[in-house]
Design an enzyme around this catalytic site. Structure first.
Site, PDB file in Angstrom:
ATOM      1  N   ASN A 100      96.525  67.629  38.372  1.00 26.57           N
ATOM      2  CA  ASN A 100      96.606  68.722  39.401  1.00 26.57           C
ATOM      3  C   ASN A 100      98.112  68.787  39.955  1.00 26.57           C
ATOM      4  OD1 ASN A 100      95.151  65.578  39.398  1.00 26.57           O
ATOM      5  ND2 ASN A 100      94.112  66.404  40.965  1.00 26.57           N
ATOM      6  N   GLN A 159      90.868  60.734  36.676  1.00 26.92           N
ATOM      7  CA  GLN A 159      90.534  60.260  37.619  1.00 26.92           C
ATOM      8  C   GLN A 159      89.698  59.193  37.821  1.00 26.92           C
ATOM      9  OE1 GLN A 159      92.837  63.766  40.142  1.00 26.92           O
ATOM     10  NE2 GLN A 159      90.578  62.691  40.728  1.00 26.92           N
ATOM     11  N   HIS A 176      87.121  56.695  39.598  1.00 29.10           N
ATOM     12  CA  HIS A 176      87.613  56.123  41.367  1.00 29.10           C
ATOM     13  C   HIS A 176      86.351  56.398  42.303  1.00 29.10           C
ATOM     14  CE1 HIS A 176      88.525  61.094  42.511  1.00 29.10           C
ATOM     15  NE2 HIS A 176      87.634  61.213  41.475  1.00 29.10           N
ATOM     16  N   HIS A 215      91.601  74.381  40.543  1.00 37.26           N
ATOM     17  CA  HIS A 215      92.845  74.351  39.684  1.00 37.26           C
ATOM     18  C   HIS A 215      92.940  75.463  39.271  1.00 37.26           C
ATOM     19  CE1 HIS A 215      93.283  70.175  40.006  1.00 37.26           C
ATOM     20  NE2 HIS A 215      93.070  70.410  41.536  1.00 37.26           N
TER      21      HIS A 215
END
Length: 641
Positions: free
Chosen positions: A564, A420, A422, A519
């Protein structure tokens, strides 16, 4: 069977036996509630935490103050997380005032209050945490919702003997899950920063499938700098509106009743046949009223523990609390109990994700090129020109409220990690005043870990957590199977970072503390008949040898995964709700246990048509879910005179 008094919810609702009991109010528990009430069943849910948002279970990042300053949301996340297992700490303080208290016995010079004396430092997941509130972690999650990758075994096999059937099942479940939570990959299309990062990486790595990160959110209006981040409230939809009980849906079914009890701990499950090892039936759920518990030991002492009666029980309390409840029910997972328990695989073979992180400042050439408006789309030119007129001295040609980048490098066979790229808030990574946030980019790369039976989560009834439940203890060491992958992932992250810019001092490439990805998987893993001794439930999420018990959430995922997991957990929950509907409809008084020889069936497309057909009247409309909050109204209490 428990002798506890029935909870007052039975008398208040007039329902002596609910159809379904759910522990946990996050997006997975919400999925069960939404689907089961849709089919006319009465559902009771308990949540150990409180309602912390005006709209129950909504995302806290939707507040204007955090959308204007994303770094401030870091503190919100930190405040929402409670660390699962903290080893004892030394009380030795050399600089302590000689008159202050200190233990006289050196063997007792450890801090025990709030600590776990069973936890070793070397095999802990020190950053693994839980969130206790209505909506759970979805009140502060990133909303990233990728699908699991099939080719490297990340995506579980529901039908391992039929690849076509398995592909069709996942296609249906993923499509329905995306629409239920409201996933989009286009909400940042009109962002200068997003397009700059996206196109820079696509040019530098043309064969990596780099794309916008799929996110559960929607932009409030075209060109608006604000998005509505989705959470469990998007799954609940209008379920909290009691005036809609009995509302008939597009299939002609009247909605069942739904009730959520907050500040209510699901303590354990009591079986109606305590000595049974097969055909086990859960009779009642024991719950504790935590608000009443505050008066324990005072002259206002009240009854605090009660029984809730249901036909079916679903434990969806998170990857830690779900096995914790089952362990406290003496089903398995207790220290020294494995192999002699109803569920010998409870908490065995847990997985997590090695997480690499860094932050960069965009390259000078990339930023300078933003001054070239030739060939830019009109929205881009308009935004820059308006910003230049309002702020002519600003050295950056990026509007102050230009949306952040949200870019994904997906898992592939050659690069089996999820990335990711971002600018978002986690419990770490606050840029602060060190740099202009408009040119800061976060890189987060998630690797996978193989299932290893020695890696486990156990519980001890002699030691309790702050909520009085058996203390969780991790026994976890990184597996050698994917060790090289993690190293290659770090190298890959540095190459991606170098294509974008230079490192922000203090945020150079680093592996984060184990568990920080949040997770955790495999604590209540699903399996097939041949895997009954290595799993907790079948792929209907029904617990082995139990007639009316189901598990849910990220802990059910049996595979090593890098992406995810929330979307996959919702998909598995959708499948499980169909099984519950089917068995309750067939004969609610004669439920069958989960056994190895049971043949799994595909989820009928018709069952999820309202989630896959946009023309269906019940298709979720996430754009019109919440009313804007413009005034405060206090309703006067009724007079007792």
């Amino acid at each position: 069977m428990s002798n506890l008094p029935p909870h007052e919810i039975h008398a208040k609702t007039g329902i002596n036996q609910f159809d379904v009991f759910i522990a946990g109010s996050g997006p997975i528990g919400a999925t069960y509630a939404r689907l089961l009430t849709r089919h006319g069943y009465n559902v009771i849910m308990t949540e150990i935490g409180d309602q912390e948002t005006r709209v129950p279970a909504s995302h806290k990042k939707n507040e204007i103050e955090y959308q204007k300053d994303i770094d401030r949301f870091v503190r919100v996340i930190q405040g929402a997380l409670s660390t699962v297992s903290v080893p004892p700490a030394s009380t030795v303080i050399p600089q302590l005032d000689p008159s202050a208290w200190r233990p006289e016995d050196p063997s007792q010079m450890t801090l025990l209050n709030g600590r776990n004396p069973n936890q070793q430092t070397y095999d802990n997941l020190p950053a693994e945490s839980v969130t206790r509130c209505v909506g759970g972690m979805s009140t502060h999650w990133t909303c990233a919702t990728p699908e699991f990758f099939k080719e490297n075994g990340e995506r579980p096999k529901i039908f391992p003997g039929d690849e076509t059937l398995d592909d069709d099942e996942w296609k249906l479940l993923y499509e329905a899950a995306r629409n239920l939570i409201g996933v989009s990959s286009t909400e940042f299309d009109q962002s200068i920063r997003h397009n700059t990062v996206l196109h820079t990486l696509q040019k530098a790595f043309p064969n990596r499938g780099i794309k916008p990160l799929p996110l559960a959110c929607h932009r409030l209006a075209k060109g608006s700098p604000y998005v509505r981040w989705h959470a469990a409230d998007n799954v609940y939809y209008d379920l909290f509106d009691q005036s809609l009980f009995g509302k008939v849906n597009s299939e002609g079914i009247a909605r069942g009743k739904f009730f959520l009890l907050t500040n209510t701990r699901c303590t354990k499950l009591h079986t109606s046949n305590p000595n049974a090892t097969k055909d086990v039936n859960v009779g009642v759920a024991e719950v504790m009223d935590l608000l009443a518990d505050r008066f324990t030991g005072s002259d206002q002492h009240k009854q605090v523990s009660f029984a809730i009666n249901a036909k079916v029980y679903v434990v969806a309390a998170g990857a830690v609390a779900t096995p914790q409840i089952l362990a406290n029910s003496d089903f398995g997972g207790l220290e020294g109990q494995q192999g002699k328990a109803l569920l010998p695989a409870l908490g065995v073979g847990i997985t997590e994700q090695p997480l690499a992180f860094c932050q960069i400042i965009l390259n000078q050439h990339i930023v300078d090129d933003l001054k070239n408006l030739n060939g830019r789309p009109q929205w881009w030119k308009d935004a820059v020109e308006a910003h230049r007129r309002a702020h002519p001295k600003d050295p950056l040609w990026i509007p102050f409220q230009d949306p952040e980048p949200q870019v994904n490098i997906p898992v592939t066979k050659d690069f089996p990690w999820h990335a990711q790229i971002h600018r978002d808030a986690f419990s770490y990574g606050e840029a602060g005043p060190r740099a202009d946030s408009r040119v800061v980019v976060d890189l987060r790369f998630f690797a996978r870990q193989a299932r290893e039976p020695k890696n486990k989560l156990t519980f001890d009834k002699k030691i309790t957590d702050v909520y009085g439940m058996p203390q969780p203890t991790f026994k976890y060491l990184p597996t050698t199977q994917y060790a090289d992958e993690a190293g290659k992932m770090m190298k890959d992250m540095t190459e991606v970072a170098s294509a974008l810019g230079g490192y922000l001092p203090g945020s150079e490439p680093q592996f984060m503390a184990p568990g920080l990805a949040l997770h955790l998987g495999g604590t209540v893993r699903l399996g097939h008949g041949s895997e009954i001794n290595e799993s907790v439930a079948n792929f209907n999420s029904q617990v082995w040898n139990f007639k009316n018990l189901y598990v849910a959430g990220n802990g059910t995922i049996p595979t090593a995964f890098a992406a995810n997991p929330t979307l996959t957990s919702i998909a598995l929950a959708l499948r499980a709700t169909h099984h519950i509907v089917k068995v309750l409809k067939a004969d609610p008084n004669n439920l069958k246990p989960a056994v190895p020889e049971e043949k799994l069936e595909a989820t009928p497309k018709e069952y999820l048509k309202w989630l896959t057909d946009p023309t269906n009247p019940d298709f979720p409309d996430h754009h019109d879910l919440q009313k804007e909050h413009k005034e405060v109204i206090v309703k006067a209490e009724p007079s007792h005179t």
